[in-house]
Design a protein around this motif. Structure first.
Motif, PDB file in Angstrom:
ATOM      1  N   ALA A  13       0.824  -1.204   0.000  1.00 42.49           N
ATOM      2  CA  ALA A  13       0.000   0.000   0.000  1.00 42.49           C
ATOM      3  C   ALA A  13       0.863   1.260   0.000  1.00 42.49           C
ATOM      4  CB  ALA A  13      -0.938  -0.001   1.198  1.00 42.49           C
ATOM      5  N   LEU A 104      -5.600   1.227  -4.096  1.00 42.89           N
ATOM      6  CA  LEU A 104      -5.310   1.364  -2.674  1.00 42.89           C
ATOM      7  C   LEU A 104      -6.467   0.826  -1.838  1.00 42.89           C
ATOM      8  CD1 LEU A 104      -3.469   2.344  -0.417  1.00 42.89           C
ATOM      9  CD2 LEU A 104      -4.430   4.643  -0.698  1.00 42.89           C
ATOM     10  N   THR A 107      -6.230  -2.971  -1.997  1.00 43.35           N
ATOM     11  CA  THR A 107      -5.055  -3.465  -1.269  1.00 43.35           C
ATOM     12  C   THR A 107      -5.314  -3.484   0.234  1.00 43.35           C
ATOM     13  OG1 THR A 107      -3.547  -2.680  -2.989  1.00 43.35           O
ATOM     14  CG2 THR A 107      -2.599  -3.072  -0.803  1.00 43.35           C
ATOM     15  N   LEU A 108      -6.021  -2.476   0.744  1.00 43.56           N
ATOM     16  CA  LEU A 108      -6.302  -2.387   2.177  1.00 43.56           C
ATOM     17  C   LEU A 108      -7.580  -3.133   2.583  1.00 43.56           C
ATOM     18  CD1 LEU A 108      -5.318   1.341   2.811  1.00 43.56           C
ATOM     19  CD2 LEU A 108      -4.034  -0.718   3.446  1.00 43.56           C
TER      20      LEU A 108
END
Length: 198
Positions: A13, A104, A107-108
């Protein structure tokens, strides 16, 4: 509290890029390399619920954030062009960034896409001060008065969340939305960040 990102996920990230209000690329990890930051991932930039949430965040005294050595950063899933619109509508004084690819977000772990509202057996969050009809009308009005931004607000079904990162590649708090009215209470978020509120 939801599960925290693993060190490997954090590293991935941190190397992703988002865009500031001028369309400049910013490496995500640079925002918390040397300080703690509260990251609020909103839904699309025209979301009335999220704008209410950001308005509540704007009421947190700058002095309280400075004393806690932290800042609040807002990230949306649309293009960067609507950022100024959100700043004007919410009086938010912190930085706002855009993640148009939603890389992002994914990814999180913010992978849920839905238009579901608060379940009937669950109490609505306190930041939701206006009704759903008013919010829908506000979103439509925001669209009509900003025709050049239509299509740049982001995915209407994308959900967000809240994270506390830094200093360095560490995460001390994570909360991912499960429906469209599910931002964590501001008081709880500030408590986790060590910020005096209200």
């Amino acid at each position: 509290m939801a599960s925290l990102p693993s060190p490997a996920v954090l590293a991935d990230a941190a190397n992703l890029h988002i865009f500031d209000l001028n369309g400049q690329k910013v490496r995500f990890g640079s925002l918390f390399e040397s300080k703690k930051a509260v990251f609020v991932f909103i839904r699309h930039f025209f979301c009335g619920n999220c704008q209410q949430y950001v308005m509540e965040l704007s009421s947190i005294p700058t002095e309280a954030l400075e004393q806690a050595g932290t800042e609040i950063v807002v990230i949306g899933c649309g293009e960067w062009e609507p950022i100024r619109h959100v700043l004007e509508n919410t009086n938010f004084h912190g930085p706002i960034y855009a993640d148009p690819t939603r890389e992002l977000y994914r990814t999180l772990g913010m992978t849920i896409e839905t238009l579901q509202v608060t379940p009937s057996d669950t109490k609505k969050k306190s930041y939701l001060r206006t009704g759903r009809f008013s919010n829908a009308m506000q979103s439509i009005w925001n669209t009509l008065k900003n025709p050049a931004l239509v299509g740049k607000q982001g995915n209407l079904k994308q959900l967000g969340g809240e994270f506390i990162f830094g200093p360095g590649n560490q995460c001390s708090y994570a909360s991912r939305m499960q429906h469209t009215e599910d931002h964590v209470e501001v008081a709880e978020l500030m408590k986790m960040a060590g910020v005096a509120y209200p």
